[in-house]
Design a protein around this motif. Structure first.
Motif, PDB file in Angstrom:
ATOM      1  N   ALA A 182      49.249  53.567  17.672  1.00  0.00           N
ATOM      2  CA  ALA A 182      50.636  53.262  16.262  1.00  0.00           C
ATOM      3  C   ALA A 182      50.662  51.623  17.130  1.00  0.00           C
ATOM      4  O   ALA A 182      51.165  50.942  16.787  1.00  0.00           O
ATOM      5  N   PHE A 183      50.662  51.793  18.373  1.00  0.00           N
ATOM      6  CA  PHE A 183      51.852  50.780  19.119  1.00  0.00           C
ATOM      7  C   PHE A 183      50.999  49.684  19.035  1.00  0.00           C
ATOM      8  O   PHE A 183      50.946  48.031  18.640  1.00  0.00           O
ATOM      9  N   ILE A 184      49.388  49.690  19.260  1.00  0.00           N
ATOM     10  CA  ILE A 184      48.241  48.100  19.227  1.00  0.00           C
ATOM     11  C   ILE A 184      48.234  48.142  17.426  1.00  0.00           C
ATOM     12  O   ILE A 184      48.259  46.562  17.685  1.00  0.00           O
ATOM     13  N   GLY A 185      48.155  48.768  16.599  1.00  0.00           N
ATOM     14  CA  GLY A 185      48.629  48.528  16.030  1.00  0.00           C
ATOM     15  C   GLY A 185      49.580  47.744  15.100  1.00  0.00           C
ATOM     16  O   GLY A 185      49.459  46.813  13.994  1.00  0.00           O
ATOM     17  N   ALA A 186      50.521  48.187  15.232  1.00  0.00           N
ATOM     18  CA  ALA A 186      51.718  48.014  14.712  1.00  0.00           C
ATOM     19  C   ALA A 186      52.174  46.485  14.593  1.00  0.00           C
ATOM     20  O   ALA A 186      52.588  45.421  14.157  1.00  0.00           O
ATOM     21  N   PHE A 187      51.954  46.311  16.935  1.00  0.00           N
ATOM     22  CA  PHE A 187      52.342  44.837  16.741  1.00  0.00           C
ATOM     23  C   PHE A 187      52.090  43.818  16.123  1.00  0.00           C
ATOM     24  O   PHE A 187      53.108  42.830  16.095  1.00  0.00           O
ATOM     25  N   PRO A 188      50.824  43.545  16.003  1.00  0.00           N
ATOM     26  CA  PRO A 188      49.914  41.839  15.337  1.00  0.00           C
ATOM     27  C   PRO A 188      49.708  42.310  13.976  1.00  0.00           C
ATOM     28  O   PRO A 188      50.690  41.082  13.425  1.00  0.00           O
ATOM     29  N   ALA A 189      50.564  44.004  13.718  1.00  0.00           N
ATOM     30  CA  ALA A 189      50.397  43.106  12.155  1.00  0.00           C
ATOM     31  C   ALA A 189      51.915  43.159  11.569  1.00  0.00           C
ATOM     32  O   ALA A 189      52.219  42.371  10.414  1.00  0.00           O
ATOM     33  N   ILE A 190      52.726  43.537  12.514  1.00  0.00           N
ATOM     34  CA  ILE A 190      54.512  43.183  12.072  1.00  0.00           C
ATOM     35  C   ILE A 190      54.352  41.972  12.385  1.00  0.00           C
ATOM     36  O   ILE A 190      55.613  40.803  12.214  1.00  0.00           O
ATOM     37  N   TYR A 191      54.267  41.383  13.362  1.00  0.00           N
ATOM     38  CA  TYR A 191      53.890  39.563  13.915  1.00  0.00           C
ATOM     39  C   TYR A 191      53.468  38.817  12.577  1.00  0.00           C
ATOM     40  O   TYR A 191      54.332  38.206  12.345  1.00  0.00           O
ATOM     41  N   LYS A 192      51.924  39.077  12.389  1.00  0.00           N
ATOM     42  CA  LYS A 192      51.568  38.121  11.118  1.00  0.00           C
ATOM     43  C   LYS A 192      52.461  38.015   9.809  1.00  0.00           C
ATOM     44  O   LYS A 192      52.576  37.687   9.633  1.00  0.00           O
ATOM     45  N   LEU A 193      52.760  39.712   9.675  1.00  0.00           N
ATOM     46  CA  LEU A 193      53.797  40.046   8.351  1.00  0.00           C
ATOM     47  C   LEU A 193      54.776  39.408   8.409  1.00  0.00           C
ATOM     48  O   LEU A 193      56.181  37.923   7.553  1.00  0.00           O
ATOM     49  N   VAL A 194      55.626  39.095   9.546  1.00  0.00           N
ATOM     50  CA  VAL A 194      56.912  38.485   9.723  1.00  0.00           C
ATOM     51  C   VAL A 194      56.808  36.660  10.376  1.00  0.00           C
ATOM     52  O   VAL A 194      57.455  35.500   9.407  1.00  0.00           O
ATOM     53  N   HIS A 195      55.446  36.296  10.575  1.00  0.00           N
ATOM     54  CA  HIS A 195      55.704  35.080  11.349  1.00  0.00           C
ATOM     55  C   HIS A 195      55.112  34.535   9.589  1.00  0.00           C
ATOM     56  O   HIS A 195      55.442  33.327   8.867  1.00  0.00           O
ATOM     57  N   ASP A 196      53.980  35.138   8.676  1.00  0.00           N
ATOM     58  CA  ASP A 196      53.872  34.336   7.665  1.00  0.00           C
ATOM     59  C   ASP A 196      55.206  34.303   6.698  1.00  0.00           C
ATOM     60  O   ASP A 196      55.569  33.332   6.017  1.00  0.00           O
ATOM     61  N   SER A 197      55.945  35.077   6.269  1.00  0.00           N
ATOM     62  CA  SER A 197      57.355  35.259   5.702  1.00  0.00           C
ATOM     63  C   SER A 197      58.141  34.357   6.008  1.00  0.00           C
ATOM     64  O   SER A 197      58.464  33.139   5.210  1.00  0.00           O
ATOM     65  N   LEU A 198      57.684  33.749   7.501  1.00  0.00           N
ATOM     66  CA  LEU A 198      59.379  32.657   7.823  1.00  0.00           C
ATOM     67  C   LEU A 198      58.168  31.223   7.374  1.00  0.00           C
ATOM     68  O   LEU A 198      59.274  30.457   6.854  1.00  0.00           O
ATOM     69  N   ARG A 199      56.995  31.640   7.636  1.00  0.00           N
ATOM     70  CA  ARG A 199      56.590  30.213   7.636  1.00  0.00           C
ATOM     71  C   ARG A 199      56.334  29.977   6.423  1.00  0.00           C
ATOM     72  O   ARG A 199      56.573  28.442   6.032  1.00  0.00           O
ATOM     73  N   ARG A 200      56.785  30.362   4.988  1.00  0.00           N
ATOM     74  CA  ARG A 200      56.750  29.613   3.906  1.00  0.00           C
ATOM     75  C   ARG A 200      58.521  29.801   3.674  1.00  0.00           C
ATOM     76  O   ARG A 200      58.716  29.097   2.480  1.00  0.00           O
ATOM     77  N   ALA A 201      58.994  30.423   4.163  1.00  0.00           N
ATOM     78  CA  ALA A 201      60.566  30.524   4.076  1.00  0.00           C
ATOM     79  C   ALA A 201      61.307  29.265   4.960  1.00  0.00           C
ATOM     80  O   ALA A 201      62.438  28.560   3.920  1.00  0.00           O
ATOM     81  N   ARG A 202      60.168  28.651   5.948  1.00  0.00           N
ATOM     82  CA  ARG A 202      61.309  27.746   6.410  1.00  0.00           C
ATOM     83  C   ARG A 202      59.861  26.631   7.350  1.00  0.00           C
ATOM     84  O   ARG A 202      59.323  27.047   8.974  1.00  0.00           O
ATOM     85  N   PRO A 203      59.697  26.320   6.102  1.00  0.00           N
ATOM     86  CA  PRO A 203      57.881  25.219   7.470  1.00  0.00           C
ATOM     87  C   PRO A 203      58.151  24.554   7.900  1.00  0.00           C
ATOM     88  O   PRO A 203      60.020  24.027   7.736  1.00  0.00           O
ATOM     89  N   GLY A 204      57.578  24.089   8.363  1.00  0.00           N
ATOM     90  CA  GLY A 204      57.977  22.792   9.710  1.00  0.00           C
ATOM     91  C   GLY A 204      58.964  23.547  10.862  1.00  0.00           C
ATOM     92  O   GLY A 204      58.732  22.706  11.898  1.00  0.00           O
TER      93      GLY A 204
END
Length: 199
Positions: free
Chosen positions: A69-91
């Protein structure tokens, strides 16, 4: 149903889909690593042939579920949060990655307590190296040759100090691994040499 299809077709939906895909891939990888490692170790120590039922039980334990669960959750949450921040805070790629990594790092709580410190210890070296490289690339520090080697040496020095003088700073399994790797260190010998008063 139409609303769900519309959501999945949008950027948010695609980000969720990618995150779920990463979670599944990571979890399957974790299952394979844990199960394969357990079986391989049992072959070397002969446990597989003496008690195959216990080997299967170990390979399909709650500890295995936590690890996968840890091996799966870490990259999944990172990707989800990073993409959300990229849309909200471009640049702001640098700070977005830092925030996403910090939030994803909370998934370490899924892991068994005995492995958390070991994982954190290994990741500390990589984090320190990455942080120094960022400071150098942005001109805050001058480039220093073999700086990554120096950071690794400092962290290794701490591990050796802890193993010799204060093993409670390390997980029990990691401490036993150091004893095996050293091919000469024993807990009794370290107590007599370093930890007994007067030495």
């Amino acid at each position: 149903m139409t609303t769900m299809k519309g959501f999945l077709a949008g950027e948010e939906g695609k980000a969720v889909s990618v995150a779920l895909e990463r979670f599944l891939k990571g979890s399957v990888t974790g299952l394979a690593l844990y199960g394969g490692g357990t079986v391989a170790l049992s072959i070397f120590n002969g446990k597989l042939f003496k008690s195959p039922g216990h080997v299967v039980q170990d390979a399909l334990s709650v500890d295995m579920l936590r690890f996968s669960a840890f091996i799966g959750a870490f990259p999944a949450i990172y990707k989800l949060v990073h993409d959300s921040l990229r849309r909200a805070r471009p640049g702001k790629a640098g700070s977005n990655s830092t925030i996403a990594g910090a939030i994803a790092g909370l998934t370490i709580c899924i892991e068994a307590g005995r492995r958390r410190r070991t994982i954190a210890l290994f990741l500390l070296v990589r984090a320190a190296d990455a942080f120094l490289n960022i400071l150098v690339s942005r001109g805050h520090l001058p480039p220093v040759r073999h700086c990554d080697t120096a950071v690794f040496c400092l962290c290794t020095g701490f591990v050796i100090y802890a193993a010799a003088l204060d093993p409670e700073l390390l997980s029990a399994s990691y401490y036993r691994s150091i004893e095996r790797w050293s091919r000469g260190w024993t807990d009794k010998g370290l107590i007599e040499t370093f930890r007994r008063k007067g030495t």
